[in-house]
Design a protein around this motif. Sequence first.
Motif, PDB file in Angstrom:
ATOM      1  N   VAL A 152       0.867  -1.181   0.000  1.00 19.09           N
ATOM      2  CA  VAL A 152       0.000   0.000   0.000  1.00 19.09           C
ATOM      3  C   VAL A 152       0.901   1.228   0.000  1.00 19.09           C
ATOM      4  O   VAL A 152       1.759   1.378   0.868  1.00 19.09           O
ATOM      5  CB  VAL A 152      -0.930   0.020   1.222  1.00 19.09           C
ATOM      6  N   ILE A 153       0.693   2.100  -0.983  1.00 17.49           N
ATOM      7  CA  ILE A 153       1.548   3.272  -1.151  1.00 17.49           C
ATOM      8  C   ILE A 153       0.677   4.527  -1.135  1.00 17.49           C
ATOM      9  O   ILE A 153      -0.250   4.656  -1.942  1.00 17.49           O
ATOM     10  CB  ILE A 153       2.329   3.186  -2.469  1.00 17.49           C
ATOM     11  N   LEU A 154       0.959   5.422  -0.216  1.00 17.31           N
ATOM     12  CA  LEU A 154       0.195   6.661  -0.116  1.00 17.31           C
ATOM     13  C   LEU A 154       0.719   7.703  -1.103  1.00 17.31           C
ATOM     14  O   LEU A 154       1.916   7.787  -1.369  1.00 17.31           O
ATOM     15  CB  LEU A 154       0.294   7.246   1.290  1.00 17.31           C
ATOM     16  N   VAL A 155      -0.210   8.509  -1.624  1.00 18.03           N
ATOM     17  CA  VAL A 155       0.164   9.694  -2.393  1.00 18.03           C
ATOM     18  C   VAL A 155      -0.165  10.948  -1.594  1.00 18.03           C
ATOM     19  O   VAL A 155       0.171  12.066  -1.991  1.00 18.03           O
ATOM     20  CB  VAL A 155      -0.560   9.726  -3.752  1.00 18.03           C
ATOM     21  N   ASN A 156      -0.833  10.733  -0.456  1.00 19.43           N
ATOM     22  CA  ASN A 156      -1.187  11.821   0.446  1.00 19.43           C
ATOM     23  C   ASN A 156      -1.617  11.187   1.764  1.00 19.43           C
ATOM     24  O   ASN A 156      -2.110  10.061   1.793  1.00 19.43           O
ATOM     25  CB  ASN A 156      -2.344  12.659  -0.127  1.00 19.43           C
ATOM     26  N   GLY A 157      -1.396  11.909   2.860  1.00 18.48           N
ATOM     27  CA  GLY A 157      -1.883  11.409   4.134  1.00 18.48           C
ATOM     28  C   GLY A 157      -0.795  11.108   5.143  1.00 18.48           C
ATOM     29  O   GLY A 157       0.401  11.280   4.879  1.00 18.48           O
ATOM     30  N   ASN A 158      -1.241  10.655   6.304  1.00 21.61           N
ATOM     31  CA  ASN A 158      -0.360  10.350   7.427  1.00 21.61           C
ATOM     32  C   ASN A 158       0.022   8.872   7.398  1.00 21.61           C
ATOM     33  O   ASN A 158      -0.850   8.002   7.463  1.00 21.61           O
ATOM     34  CB  ASN A 158      -1.083  10.697   8.736  1.00 21.61           C
ATOM     35  N   ILE A 159       1.305   8.598   7.282  1.00 20.78           N
ATOM     36  CA  ILE A 159       1.772   7.217   7.162  1.00 20.78           C
ATOM     37  C   ILE A 159       1.405   6.399   8.403  1.00 20.78           C
ATOM     38  O   ILE A 159       0.896   5.281   8.310  1.00 20.78           O
ATOM     39  CB  ILE A 159       3.296   7.175   6.936  1.00 20.78           C
ATOM     40  N   ARG A 160       1.668   6.937   9.579  1.00 21.85           N
ATOM     41  CA  ARG A 160       1.424   6.202  10.821  1.00 21.85           C
ATOM     42  C   ARG A 160      -0.061   5.921  11.022  1.00 21.85           C
ATOM     43  O   ARG A 160      -0.448   4.786  11.328  1.00 21.85           O
ATOM     44  CB  ARG A 160       1.980   7.005  11.999  1.00 21.85           C
ATOM     45  N   ASP A 161      -0.897   6.943  10.833  1.00 20.72           N
ATOM     46  CA  ASP A 161      -2.340   6.760  11.033  1.00 20.72           C
ATOM     47  C   ASP A 161      -2.908   5.772  10.017  1.00 20.72           C
ATOM     48  O   ASP A 161      -3.755   4.936  10.358  1.00 20.72           O
ATOM     49  CB  ASP A 161      -3.067   8.103  10.923  1.00 20.72           C
ATOM     50  N   PRO A 169       1.833  -2.466   6.982  1.00 18.59           N
ATOM     51  CA  PRO A 169       2.854  -1.469   6.654  1.00 18.59           C
ATOM     52  C   PRO A 169       2.393  -0.615   5.478  1.00 18.59           C
ATOM     53  O   PRO A 169       1.752  -1.104   4.545  1.00 18.59           O
ATOM     54  CB  PRO A 169       4.072  -2.315   6.268  1.00 18.59           C
ATOM     55  N   VAL A 170       2.704   0.663   5.545  1.00 20.84           N
ATOM     56  CA  VAL A 170       2.302   1.603   4.494  1.00 20.84           C
ATOM     57  C   VAL A 170       3.527   2.389   4.038  1.00 20.84           C
ATOM     58  O   VAL A 170       4.365   2.774   4.856  1.00 20.84           O
ATOM     59  CB  VAL A 170       1.200   2.559   5.007  1.00 20.84           C
ATOM     60  N   TYR A 171       3.619   2.628   2.736  1.00 14.86           N
ATOM     61  CA  TYR A 171       4.733   3.366   2.161  1.00 14.86           C
ATOM     62  C   TYR A 171       4.228   4.688   1.595  1.00 14.86           C
ATOM     63  O   TYR A 171       3.016   4.932   1.551  1.00 14.86           O
ATOM     64  CB  TYR A 171       5.424   2.539   1.072  1.00 14.86           C
ATOM     65  N   PHE A 172       5.150   5.531   1.141  1.00 15.62           N
ATOM     66  CA  PHE A 172       4.751   6.832   0.576  1.00 15.62           C
ATOM     67  C   PHE A 172       5.535   7.074  -0.710  1.00 15.62           C
ATOM     68  O   PHE A 172       6.739   6.833  -0.765  1.00 15.62           O
ATOM     69  CB  PHE A 172       5.024   7.959   1.578  1.00 15.62           C
ATOM     70  N   ASP A 173       4.832   7.548  -1.732  1.00 18.57           N
ATOM     71  CA  ASP A 173       5.475   7.842  -3.008  1.00 18.57           C
ATOM     72  C   ASP A 173       6.132   9.215  -2.933  1.00 18.57           C
ATOM     73  O   ASP A 173       5.575  10.216  -3.394  1.00 18.57           O
ATOM     74  CB  ASP A 173       4.454   7.788  -4.147  1.00 18.57           C
ATOM     75  N   GLN A 174       7.332   9.257  -2.348  1.00 18.64           N
ATOM     76  CA  GLN A 174       8.036  10.521  -2.177  1.00 18.64           C
ATOM     77  C   GLN A 174       8.319  11.167  -3.531  1.00 18.64           C
ATOM     78  O   GLN A 174       8.814  10.529  -4.448  1.00 18.64           O
ATOM     79  CB  GLN A 174       9.365  10.281  -1.459  1.00 18.64           C
ATOM     80  N   TYR A 175       7.972  12.464  -3.630  1.00 14.32           N
ATOM     81  CA  TYR A 175       8.213  13.276  -4.831  1.00 14.32           C
ATOM     82  C   TYR A 175       7.469  12.742  -6.058  1.00 14.32           C
ATOM     83  O   TYR A 175       7.752  13.164  -7.178  1.00 14.32           O
ATOM     84  CB  TYR A 175       9.713  13.364  -5.140  1.00 14.32           C
ATOM     85  N   GLY A 176       6.531  11.817  -5.867  1.00 10.48           N
ATOM     86  CA  GLY A 176       5.736  11.320  -6.983  1.00 10.48           C
ATOM     87  C   GLY A 176       6.530  10.512  -7.993  1.00 10.48           C
ATOM     88  O   GLY A 176       6.148  10.418  -9.162  1.00 10.48           O
ATOM     89  N   THR A 177       7.613   9.888  -7.552  1.00 11.14           N
ATOM     90  CA  THR A 177       8.481   9.142  -8.472  1.00 11.14           C
ATOM     91  C   THR A 177       7.739   8.012  -9.168  1.00 11.14           C
ATOM     92  O   THR A 177       7.800   7.868 -10.403  1.00 11.14           O
ATOM     93  CB  THR A 177       9.696   8.572  -7.702  1.00 11.14           C
ATOM     94  N   LEU A 178       7.031   7.189  -8.395  1.00 10.06           N
ATOM     95  CA  LEU A 178       6.309   6.054  -8.982  1.00 10.06           C
ATOM     96  C   LEU A 178       5.075   6.519  -9.752  1.00 10.06           C
ATOM     97  O   LEU A 178       4.745   5.961 -10.805  1.00 10.06           O
ATOM     98  CB  LEU A 178       5.908   5.069  -7.880  1.00 10.06           C
ATOM     99  N   THR A 179       4.401   7.526  -9.231  1.00 11.32           N
ATOM    100  CA  THR A 179       3.230   8.078  -9.915  1.00 11.32           C
ATOM    101  C   THR A 179       3.606   8.522 -11.325  1.00 11.32           C
ATOM    102  O   THR A 179       2.908   8.234 -12.297  1.00 11.32           O
ATOM    103  CB  THR A 179       2.659   9.265  -9.131  1.00 11.32           C
ATOM    104  N   THR A 180       4.723   9.217 -11.429  1.00  8.77           N
ATOM    105  CA  THR A 180       5.192   9.687 -12.734  1.00  8.77           C
ATOM    106  C   THR A 180       5.571   8.511 -13.625  1.00  8.77           C
ATOM    107  O   THR A 180       5.259   8.490 -14.823  1.00  8.77           O
ATOM    108  CB  THR A 180       6.400  10.620 -12.565  1.00  8.77           C
ATOM    109  N   LYS A 181       6.248   7.525 -13.061  1.00  9.88           N
ATOM    110  CA  LYS A 181       6.687   6.371 -13.848  1.00  9.88           C
ATOM    111  C   LYS A 181       5.495   5.610 -14.441  1.00  9.88           C
ATOM    112  O   LYS A 181       5.501   5.266 -15.632  1.00  9.88           O
ATOM    113  CB  LYS A 181       7.509   5.426 -12.969  1.00  9.88           C
TER     114      LYS A 181
END
Length: 206
Positions: A152-161, A169-181
């Motif tokens: 599960v990868i967030l594009v917005n929101g609180n990782i811990r919550d 476990p939850v991840y975050f798409d920092q700087y939209g790298t995967l979104t762009t790809k």
Amino acid sequence: MTTRWGVCLLAGLLSLSAGAKDLGAIGHLFPIAEPDLLDFIGQRLQGMKDSGEMDRIQREAEARVKAHAVRPAPVAGLTPAKTDRTLHYDPTFTVRETIRDMRGNVIARAGDQVNPLDKVPFSETLYFIDGDNPAQMKWVKQQLAGLVNFKVILVNGNIRDSSNALDEPVYFDQYGTLTTKFGFEHTPVRISRDDRTLKVEEVALK
């Protein structure tokens, strides 16, 4: 005559310039009025430390770092999906330089077209969601029921919550790298393998 003596005097001074000595300054000397910059900075820092301002600044900086760690900047430009849409991502790339293993055997030659899905088994399902969107959180929780291999990868929101809410476990798409790809513009998104490509599904929640 005066001019010729002046020229001779100038020539003599120039010939002695290489071995000239410091004969001191002519005229009155005055102390520099401005304090040394490093001394000023040191005094300022010491004053901030004595007043507790330095500790306050450090606490605020630590708080900002912690806040950013659990809630990074959202990926820009994404909106909730209003219609279902399916894309296909082809991971094939061109090898720039010949690749060899430890024994010198050629793995891929420069110019070869390589699809990693032909070489590496991939059975993971990726979910991209907005963790601040209750409908998307509910949807992904239903999607995960019974699944084993996923992220599960967030594009917005609180990782811990979000991690606590999903109990995963939850991840975050920092700087939209995967979104762009992967090229999607709306969330939630489900990405899974489809033969030699990855199927990217934007899902419109009813």
